[in-house]
Each structure stands twice: as structure tokens, then as C-alpha cells.
Write an enzyme that holds these catalytic residues in place. Structure first.
Site, mmCIF file in Angstrom:
data_model
loop_
_atom_site.group_PDB
_atom_site.id
_atom_site.type_symbol
_atom_site.label_atom_id
_atom_site.label_comp_id
_atom_site.label_asym_id
_atom_site.label_seq_id
_atom_site.Cartn_x
_atom_site.Cartn_y
_atom_site.Cartn_z
ATOM 1 N N GLU A 53 0.814 -1.219 0.000
ATOM 2 C CA GLU A 53 0.000 0.000 0.000
ATOM 3 C C GLU A 53 0.843 1.262 0.000
ATOM 4 O OE1 GLU A 53 -2.642 -0.698 3.343
ATOM 5 O OE2 GLU A 53 -4.067 -1.732 2.051
ATOM 6 N N ASP A 59 -8.477 -8.778 3.726
ATOM 7 C CA ASP A 59 -8.175 -7.757 4.726
ATOM 8 C C ASP A 59 -9.218 -7.664 5.835
ATOM 9 O OD1 ASP A 59 -7.051 -5.680 6.078
ATOM 10 O OD2 ASP A 59 -7.568 -4.139 4.621
ATOM 11 N N GLU A 81 -12.449 -2.416 12.320
ATOM 12 C CA GLU A 81 -12.406 -1.629 11.091
ATOM 13 C C GLU A 81 -13.546 -1.994 10.141
ATOM 14 O OE1 GLU A 81 -8.738 -1.935 8.924
ATOM 15 O OE2 GLU A 81 -9.481 -0.804 7.209
#
Lengths: 698, 698
Positions: free
Chosen positions: A289, A362, A390
Site C-alpha cells: 500500500e 483484509d 475496522e
């Protein structure tokens, strides 16, 4: 071992009645005033903390705390000398004639004593001690050596994916980090909470790391944190930025094979260990990333990790190197970590552990396990869970994560035939690992209740408990947590436990059932945006990459006819996942792209099944509201209303999820909602216009 | 009667396929191309319209339209000569030997012919004509002479409590009113729609009237409207401002007994009638909510109304004087209209009608009827309904109002013993009335579909049908409307009818069950604000005035122990309402203040009953969503999605109502929600923060 014991006697003061703001976590001893006799065979800060803990909470026989090497004669059943973890402890009732009858807690280490004390207190708080303690004995030894929290805390005090206020470690200070007595007090409370569940390490900064982290003032600050946490048995670690030699050190490169770079890192390691002799090591997110890494210099992950491992090795430090890497190319993102790391198997130093997220994408509400777990054989691996929610409702939603983690830990990789679960390929039992570890991305912030949602505390708690013993049942852990956090009343415990155990599946149902994944809104990852289109954005950061919904169907074809990601799994999983008729429903659209009228096992269409799952999720949350409301008499007003309010939000947002996803997909399915499915309450366009207020994010 | 008939023959053109935007209302003839023979005995614009209508929609035998005085020999069963309404008509099959077999529609008036034609077409469209028409005969005569829409249209083009766009009569013109050919076309369509259900009058401006209305340009404009509507059998009326002589005429006073004032009004009436010879008369809101009136000069309502009646009398005009008056004093608002008007009974001229809202407060989802209906005996009265859904969900919510109106019309006042329903005390049958009338506050605007919500059209339709025949059943009216507006398929009609018939009670349930009233938000009257407090506001404009919720209970004590409003009703109602054990549940909290744990007839507590009602309302609307979704195949896409979207909004806002009210009242009841009641999805504070976007209001 017959050292002189010295006796301590204390008069307990009644715990001040305080508002139930959740700050006490699960450590809410509620004992009468009384004396307790405690003897110790050693004086240390850790032992003192153990004694204090008993003074606060223990109600029973005198206790002796004994730090001692294990009896060499102790052997396990199969005749081998047991490799006892230094954190292991035994609690037993001593009935010897010459001694006063008492409970002895013994361990090789001070930390082990502390864990034993917390264990004794936990048994007491949860009503698990026998009425007759005469012959009581229990021994515990942790599965993983390193049980670590990863704080995604930025040096400006914000927390990436943090939903409980600012960082407990960092303030927003322009020049250099500062701290106050209040911070030290908070760190001590944090250390105590971690010790109570056996967590023994913490990475104090974000994996998206700033080079600044390795500058002197920041290392000094970490030293202060380490000093506070050390008595609680905790080591500190830091996340490093791979470009630090260049960015911070001013070198022309950060190439890991460059001699000056190596030297720079060695010097930095020496600097750190001089201040923090028990420093744990580095956590590294590299070539992921947008972050720098060895590949920027034509080197491999192994080159990068080994260089760092070499400089830490003399000090006993480790490198936790993240496998969370993927590129924006034509390849299936779910396959890339495997493709990247498999060729490197066997090339890593013995103090490198590859840190692998539970799933190949993820931290989604549900993923199959990462196939890397069933693949690397000559490389140490550890699992990375995400405690912070998240993708599972932030601190707005009640979602007990232990069942998800347990689902992963108990997944069979078939690496060495049936029974080689992920737990067994990361604990050093299947392939020897010098270091075993487990990590959880922390959900802790400066909110009074630490985690934003009282029930989010249960995830911190459960992570610690599973890290200690991954064979514990998530249901038992929930009951432990409930009893300590609220009360031991049977009705209450059972009902709350039923909510908790149901809660992760509810989130899956109303967010992403049947193997759907990453339908989340750009940036915030809270609400649904299956329609999300950002001009110029990476394809693999957009929901349509994952759901692939069109008039011909929905789902990501990872079968042998598609990306063949199934081939990364050992048999029989590979065939099971590949075949649509044997692929479990919960992974159906993860591995297959199917027409809307695909007939499910129970005869209903895929579209109908999808609708029912979404709707069920909403009903599940609504049921939590009813159950919780019925438990008002067991809970103090503050916490009752806190949870009630959170559940309201959750029910509201579950409807948002259900309606937005079903209305979006219905554009393609062109099929009506089944008649027993509750109707959407807004139109798709209205849902598209919802802007999520992200102010709770720090 | 044997005049020369002339024959008209037409070739029908296929109706152009147009988007189903709802503009055609219930007048959606869908016939094949064919000839139809129509004979008429008179030529007029109205007769031409009747012929055109048959050409558009009739499929069957030739038709003759015959305007003729009734046969003097016609007598009713009891021997009396029937006082036939000029609007009455007969439709019968003529089988005489010398004539071609045909259907004859006869009436004393052109308008009656038009009503007959629409009736015949309605019977055809709804499948109510017999297969064998050989002996068909039906006669209809309206119950009320004056069947009037009240437009609360302001001269700047806005509509007070209008939810379907701007006024069809007025534009926002600074200087003076203007109109275009499009306006005239719209007015003609409006006239046709009204004629199709027998509405024969319209008040073209708001009861909160501007003095400007009586100025020359505005009267000229009304004249243009009248010219367009006249062929449809419609008269125009205007609302006047009682201060017009002073404000507009420049007189020093508007005292109704002042000679100059009378003279001013006489001149104004003459001016109007010179332009509009069939002008209907004035609607007056006086001494109400800040508007001027005779009491400003120490005169009574009778003084004011009579003065106006005198100037209109020579022209045949009438005065509709509203009874909607209340002051902000200690008296119960529900009692004030009665207190104000009863002393004046018998003092009004014979061309004054007192226009009374159905309930004593203000068009709430449910009110008991206004006791004035059972009280005035020497004064002509008429009922005022509200077609626009000010308090029943605006144009967002499906709420079929006919059951509410029927409930009122069939309410027994016991004025002359059992059976003296409101219908019978306003139709001139119980006490003679020279004029009988009924008014409905219009829900029409410039929105393409006229009413904002397709289903709101049914209220316009049903008002007309009930105004023609208040003995019609609201269920039958619903079926008529559905069949004409959508289709005649049995499943569709039955299911939609079930929604419509249930819908008003659903609104009562989720907004204000058990006799609660006026919990609405300040100003917009859409959402709930039982907590509303506006500093300095009139007490009787605040919800707490009405619900009186506190820890000791809820409800307005209008029993003999309270304000004694029950005494305004005749026996046995007075006693029935006064006694809590005989008071109907639907009026319970209207007449009584009761503790939260009051035991209802079925044994549950008042609090529990309240919760169940609110929750039931939400479930009712959700069921409409499911039912409607199942009817997709019967409806064009545009209207299907329109209604689907509206129902979504309604379900969403029903939850808002339920949750906001229950959470607010729960502060006082301090009792838990019953376990089978769905939990609120937001906290009270969040609900309090909802700001209603009022942009749909014009």
C-alpha cells in the site's frame, strides 16, 4: 526453595463507589474489607504488583507466591522433559503438615506469578473455584510465546482505524513526544489489563510507520513506555519505516544489502537496546500500500527482513514481517501474498516471523483463512487478527470477535494431513518455530472506557485469552468476560453470552453474507457502498472488484475456471472450494460467480438466500435490543444506557446495510424481494447520499 | 320532450401511449377504436363536454342525453312530490318499440347530464354494468347541494399545507395575477376531474385571506377561473379577509354594523356578480388564529356573517362562516367553538352556513366529532374535512381518509335521539336547511400527478364521492378508485383495497393512538415533537398542552372531573365518554388523564397498550410494502416505483414516530417496552435533533 518467607498483611479499604464508566474493564473486584496473608519468596516490582492485585481482589486462604526453577524431575506423560514456558504457572493448595494450609502460586518468572494471580482472581470472580479448595490444583502454560498488541497509533496522536479516541501513547506534539503523570498512570492501567489476560507485548506505533519513529526523542519516549510496562511483563516493539536510513539517516539509499544501510540499522538497534535492554523488536509493513520496502531496490522480502533480523539478533530481538502485500495488477489480490512469499520459504532468519492476516484479503467480516498458513513450511509464521472493528462496525456495533478468531485458528490447513489447524501450524508443534507469536490490532484509545463500546472490551479480553490458549472456547471466554465485567447472575450471563456468540454472524449477515466481501465505503469502511466508483482509483480498492455483480450474477470466480485461487489450498480443501456444490455457503461468492437464480442446497434461489441472510442480520440485532432491555435490572444505569444506545445505532445501521446492498444488487438480479423479507425503508438514491460522519475516528 | 335529436358519430382514435405519470387521475379510459352514436336534446358547453367524455370512454349502446323538467306525476313512495336536486340524473335503457334501443341519461340540468355520463362511465370502468343492459336503470341524487373544495392557496402561488407543488390558480406575480393558456388547460382538467365525482364548487384562495383578494385584478382573475370551470358545473367562491374595508377600501373601520362598511361590501358584491353572475359566495375565517373579525369591534360572529349574507343574498350567494375559533386562555381549546357559537344559535341569516371541522381541535388523525354538530339546531351547519394530509403524513404517506370521514359522518350526535348522525344533521333532513354543503381542504397542486402521492388522489376522489352520497361505503369507494386508477384485476383490487382501508388506522397507531392528539412538531406538522417547547409560545400550540404526560400519567382530562368537555355531548355519549370504563379506547386519552399502569380492558397496562399500538402501526406500514411489492406485475413501472418509494419513506417515518414518542413518554412511565415491541433505533436525543426538510412544501 526453603527460603525465608516474609508475611504481608493488609487491611483492605472498601472500593470507592464510582460511576460505572467502563474504565475498570473486567477488573472489577468487589470484595468486602478483610485481611489477607500473602507470602512471597522474592521482591520485585512485578511481585509487588501481584501482591497488590491479591490485596485488591482475593478473598480466601493465605497465598504464597513462589518464583523457582522447575523441578528437573518433572516429566510429561511421554517421558520427555517438558519445555515449560517461562510464563507458565501452577496454582495449588498446600496441605503439608508443617505449613499453614495455603494456596501456592509458582512460576519460573515473576511474570508467571502475576499471570497466576490474575488467573486465581479470575476463577474467583467467575465463580469457578470449588467450594472445597483442599485439593485444588491448576497449571497453565501459554500456547504462543509472544502475545502482542499492534497499535496503529500515529505519532500525531491519531489512531488509524481507531474508534475510541486518541492514542494512549502519543500526543499531538509538534517538536517531540511528551508525556505526563496521567499518561504514565494510563500506561500502567493498560499494562495491568494486558497482564490480566496474558498479553506480553505491544507495538506502540502504526505499521504505516514514520521514519521519525527511530529518532532519539521518539526512542526515548518508547523507553518511558517500556519502563512503565515492564513490571507487567510486557515488552515494547516498534513499527519501522523501511526507508528510515534515507529519510531519517540521510543515506543515499535504504537498500538492505548496502553496507552503510546495514551499519545504520545496527547502530540504531544498539541505540535502542542501550535504553531498552528487553526491547522486543520490529514490526514491518514493507512494499505494501505505497510503503517502501526492499523491492524498491530489487531485493526480496527475505533480503529486507534478514538484514533487520541480523542487527536485532545479538540483542534477542525479533522481526515481524507482514505478509499483507498486494499489487494493483491483473492478478487476484487474494492470491498475491502466497505468490510473493512461497518462493522465499526457507530463506528467512530464525528470528523473523511472517505476520499473516487471518484471511487473504483484509480483515473482512468473513474470509476463508489465508492459504499461506497451509503453505510455508520452513518459515516461521504468526497470525494477525484485528481487534479494532475496522470492518465490523467500529465502536458503534456489538460484535464479539472470538468466534471469528476461533473459526480461523481451528481451520484445518491439511498441511500435514487432517488436523493441522492454523493453531497447530503457528504454535511450533507441526514445524518447529524458535519463536511463536500472535498479534492483534488494538482497539484501545483514550476514551474513558478504553474501547468506545463496552462490549468492544470483550474483544481485547478475548484476544488475550486466545493468545494464551487458542484452544479455549469463545463461549467460555465470553462467559468469563461477562461475569467479571457485569455480574455472575445466571440469567444475565446466559442471555448476554447468547448475544455475543450470535453477534459476529449477525454482522456477516447484514453486511456481507454468503462469501461477499469488501462492499465497504471508500475510506471509512463503516457503511455500505457496493456502488462505489472513484475516478482513477485502484480497481482492487473498489467494491465492484470483489462482488462483480452484473445481470449475469454475483461473486468472484476464484475456482479453477476463474483465478484458481482455490489451488493455493491443500486438498481436500482445494477441490471442496472449487466445486460449487461442496463449497460451504459461507464462502460461496468468495470462490464462485453464480447466476441470481442459482439453486441453493435448500432449493431457494441465490437471490432469495441473499435477501434472507441480510434480513436475518437485521432481525438478529433487533433481538439483541429486546434481550438487553430485559436485563436492565442487572446493570448499572450508565452502562445499561450506553449499550442500549449502541444497539440502537447498530439496528439502524444494519437496516442501512441490508437495504443499500439489496437495492443495489436488485438492479442486477431484477428479482423481487421474498415476501417475508422486510422492505427497504429508503430508496437506493437516498442510501447513496448518506454521508458517514467520521468524527468518532479519534 | 320529443324534440329533434341530432346524431353525432365519431371515430375514436387510440389513446396515445403515455408515461404513467398519474396526471390522468382516475380518468384512464382504455377503449378500442369504435363509433358511438350519441344524441342530445340541447346544445351547451356542458352537454358538449358530456358528449366528448362518452366519445373518449363509452363502449356500448347508443346514448341519448336528455335535459328536461321532471315529470310532475313522479311521486315518492310516501306520496310526497320528490324535491329532486337539480344535479340528480337517471340512466336507463330505452326499449320502446319506435325507438332504437339505447341508454338515456336524463336530468333537469346540463350538469346533471354530465354527472350521469361520468357515472355511466364509472360503472363501465369498474365492471359494474350488467352483461344484459336491457332493463338497466339507476337514479342518483346528491345528498349535499354544495360540494366544495377549499384551496388554501396564497396569492403568491404557495399553498398553505400544500404538498403537491404550487397553486394551480395563482402564480408568484408581484403586481397582479396572470395566467397562461397552460393554466386554463389545467383548470379545465381540474374541472373535469371534479365533475367526474360531482364536486361543484371551489374556494380559490386560502382562508387566511389577503384583503388584496377583493381588488379588481384578483376578481378579474377569479372571473377567468369561473369561466373555465362553469361548463363543468362548478361555481367559484373566495375567502375574504374581514378587514378588507379598512385594509383595501381605506375605510376607518371594518365594523360590520358600520353603514359605510356595509355599503363597501355591497358594492364589492355587486362588482363581483357583475363579472361572475353565478359566483358562489364567501368563505370566512374570522377572529381565529390572529385573523380579524367582528369581535374586533365588539360584534358577534352572527353580526359579521349576517352583514356579508345580506350583501350576497340578492345575488343568491352564501356565506360559509368557519367555527374554527379558539383563544389562548385557561379554557379547554376543544370546548371553545361550542362555547362561542351556541349562544348565537338562531341568529344567523338563512344564507349563512357555519362550517365546522370534523373534530373539536384540528384535523388530527383521530378526534371525536365536534360537539357543535349535535348542538346547533336553528343554524345551518356544514362539515369541513381536510383532504390535504396536514396531520396525516403530507404527500409522503399513504393514508386513505374516507374511513375517517365516514367515521365522522356516521357518528351519532343523538341530537334528536338515536340515529341523528352527523350526516343527518347537516343534510337538512333533521332540521331544515335552505342550503346544505360540505367542504374539503384540497390536496391539489401543480405536481404532475396533482396530489404528490398517487394514493392521495384517492382522497380527492373519495371526498367527491362522499359529498355526493355520504352513505357510500369507504371500501366501495376505494375499490372504484383502484379499478379506475390502476386495473380491475381482482387480486390487485382486493390487496390494494386492504392497504387503503387499513391505512388511516395505521397512521393513528404510529402517530397518536388511544386518543392522543397534536404531538406534532411546531410549524410543519409532519414529524413528532411531543417534547416541543418554544419560549413564549401559546400553550395551546404546544404538544404538552394536549398529552399532559408526567410521571403520574398521560392524557387530557376532559371528563366531568376535568374540563368537562364531555358535557358538550348529548347523552348517552356524555356519560359514555365521561366514564373511563365505557369510554372507547380510541378516545381514552382524549377524555382522560390516566396513570401509566392503568389497566386496560384486556388486562394490559396503559403503557403496554400504548407501546403495542405504536409498534403495530409500524408493522402495518411494513406490510403495505410487502403487499405492494407483490403487485408489481399489475402496475406500470413508473407508478409502481413511485408508490414503492413513498411506502419506504412512510415505513421509515413510522419508526421515527414510534420511537420518538415511546422514548419521550418512557421518561415519565419509567416502564420497559414490552418484549414483543421492536426496539427504538435511535436515542431520544438523536430523534430530537432531526430537522425535517420542508422543501416539498410547495
Amino acid at each position: 526453595m526453603r527460603k525465608a518467607f516474609f508475611t504481608l498483611a493488609f487491611l483492605f479499604s472498601v472500593l470507592c463507589a464510582k460511576a460505572e464508566d467502563g474504565h475498570s474493564l473486567w477488573l472489577r473486584y468487589n470484595q468486602d474489607v478483610r485481611h489477607v496473608d500473602i507470602t512471597v519468596n522474592r521482591d520485585s516490582r512485578t511481585i509487588n504488583l501481584a501482591v497488590e492485585e491479591l490485596q485488591k481482589g482475593w478473598k480466601g486462604m493465605p497465598v504464597s507466591l513462589v518464583v523457582a526453577k522447575p523441578n528437573k524431575k518433572q516429566k510429561s506423560k511421554n517421558g520427555k522433559v517438558q519445555q515449560l514456558s517461562p510464563d507458565a504457572f501452577t496454582i495449588e493448595t498446600v496441605n503439608k503438615a508443617k505449613q499453614e494450609k495455603h494456596i501456592k502460586i509458582s512460576s519460573q518468572t515473576d511474570a508467571g506469578i502475576l499471570y497466576g494471580v490474575f488467573h486465581l482472581l479470575r476463577l474467583q470472580q467467575t465463580g469457578k473455584l470449588p467450594a472445597d479448595m483442599s485439593w485444588f490444583k491448576v497449571s497453565e502454560s501459554p500456547v504462543y510465546q509472544h502475545r502482542i498488541l499492534n497499535h496503529w497509533d500515529n505519532l500525531d496522536g491519531t489512531v488509524e482505524r481507531g474508534y475510541a479516541g486518541h492514542s494512549i501513547f502519543w500526543h499531538d506534539n509538534e517538536a517531540e513526544p511528551t508525556f505526563t503523570d496521567d499518561d504514565a498512570k494510563l500506561w500502567a492501567e493498560y499494562g495491568r489489563a494486558n497482564a490480566s489476560v496474558g498479553i506480553n507485548g505491544t507495538v506502540v506505533n502504526n505499521v504505516n510507520a514514520s521514519p521519525k519513529m527511530l529518532s532519539k526523542p521518539y526512542i526515548d519516549h518508547v523507553c518511558k513506555i517500556a519502563d512503565v510496562l515492564r513490571p507487567y511483563g510486557m515488552k515494547v516493539y516498534i513499527s519501522i519505516n523501511f526507508s528510515s536510513p534515507k529519510e531519517l539517516g540521510g543515506l543515499p539509499t535504504s537498500d538492505p544489502l548496502n553496507a552503510d544501510v546495514k551499519k545504520w540499522w545496527k547502530k540504531k538497534a544498539d541505540e535502542i537496546y542501550k535504553l531498552i535492554p528487553d526491547f522486543g523488536g520490529f514490526l514491518v509493513k514493507a512494499n505494501s500500500e505505497g510503503l517502501p520496502g526492499p523491492q524498491d531496490f530489487g531485493r526480496t522480502h527475505a533480503d529486507g527482513a534478514n538484514m533487520l533480523a541480523d542487527v536485532l539478533k545479538p540483542h534477542g530481538g525479533i522481526v515481524m514481517w507482514r505478509a499483507f502485500v498486494y499489487k494493483s495488477d491483473d492478478s487476484d489480490r487474494a492470491k498475491q501474498a502466497y505468490q510473493e512469499f512461497m518462493p522465499l520459504d526457507g530463506q528467512f532468519r530464525d528470528n523473523v516471523i511472517i505476520q499473516i492476516k487471518n484471511g487473504p484479503i483484509d480483515f473482512q467480516p468473513r474470509e476463508p483463512f489465508s492459504p499461506l498458513f497451509g503453505a510455508l513450511k520452513k518459515t516461521q509464521t504468526m497470525i494477525e487478527f484485528q481487534i479494532t472493528q475496522e470492518y465490523l462496525g467500529h465502536s458503534f456495533q456489538l460484535c464479539y470477535l472470538a468466534p471469528m478468531w476461533q473459526e480461523c485458528l481451528m481451520s484445518d490447513t491439511y498441511q500435514k494431513g487432517e488436523g493441522t489447524t492454523i493453531a497447530r501450524v503457528t504454535d511450533g508443534k507441526t514445524y518447529p518455530q524458535k519463536y511463536t507469536a500472535i498479534a492483534g490490532v488494538a482497539n484501545v484509545g483514550r476514551d474513558t472506557n478504553w474501547c468506545g463500546h463496552i462490549f468492544a472490551q470483550s474483544n481485547w479480553y478475548a484476544f488475550g485469552r486466545l493468545a494464551w490458549n487458542c484452544n479455549l472456547d469463545s463461549k467460555d471466554i465470553a462467559e468469563e468476560w461477562i461475569a467479571q465485567t457485569f455480574c455472575t447472575d445466571k440469567e444475565f450471563v446466559q442471555k448476554v453470552e447468547s448475544i455475543m456468540m450470535d453477534s459476529r454472524e449477525a454482522v456477516v449477515n447484514y453486511m456481507m453474507p454468503l462469501g461477499l466481501h469488501h462492499l465497504f465505503a471508500w475510506t471509512h469502511h463503516y457503511g455500505p457502498e457496493p456502488w462505489c466508483e472513484i475516478p482513477g482509483a485502484r480497481a482492487d480498492w473498489l467494491p465492484s472488484y470483489y462482488h462483480k455483480a452484473s445481470e449475469d450474477g454475483i461473486g468472484f470466480d476464484r475456482s479453477s475456471k476463474g483465478t484458481n485461487a482455490v489451488s493455493q489450498y491443500h486438498e481436500p480443501l482445494s477441490t471442496q472450494f472449487d466445486n460449487v456444490s461442496t463449497c460451504p455457503d459461507e464462502y460461496l461468492l468468495w470462490f464462485h460467480h453464480l447466476p441470481w437464480d442459482y439453486k441453493m442446497q435448500n432449493g431457494e434461489t441465490l437471490w432469495s438466500a441473499l435477501c434472507h441472510k441480510y434480513d436475518k442480520g437485521v432481525k438478529q440485532v433487533r433481538n439483541y435490543q429486546v434481550v438487553w432491555d430485559g436485563l436492565e435490572k442487572y446493570v448499572d444505569t450508565d452502562r445499561f444506557k450506553h449499550v442500549q444506545s449502541k444497539l440502537r445505532r447498530q439496528a439502524h445501521d444494519a437496516v442501512w446495510w441490508r437495504d443499500a446492498c439489496l437495492l443495489y444488487f436488485q438492479q442486477y438480479s431484477k428479482m423481487p424481494l421474498p415476501s417475508d423479507v422486510e422492505r427497504p425503508v429508503k430508496d437506493l438514491d437516498e442510501y447513496k447520499q448518506i454521508k458517514f460522519r467520521w468524527s468518532h475516528h479519534n
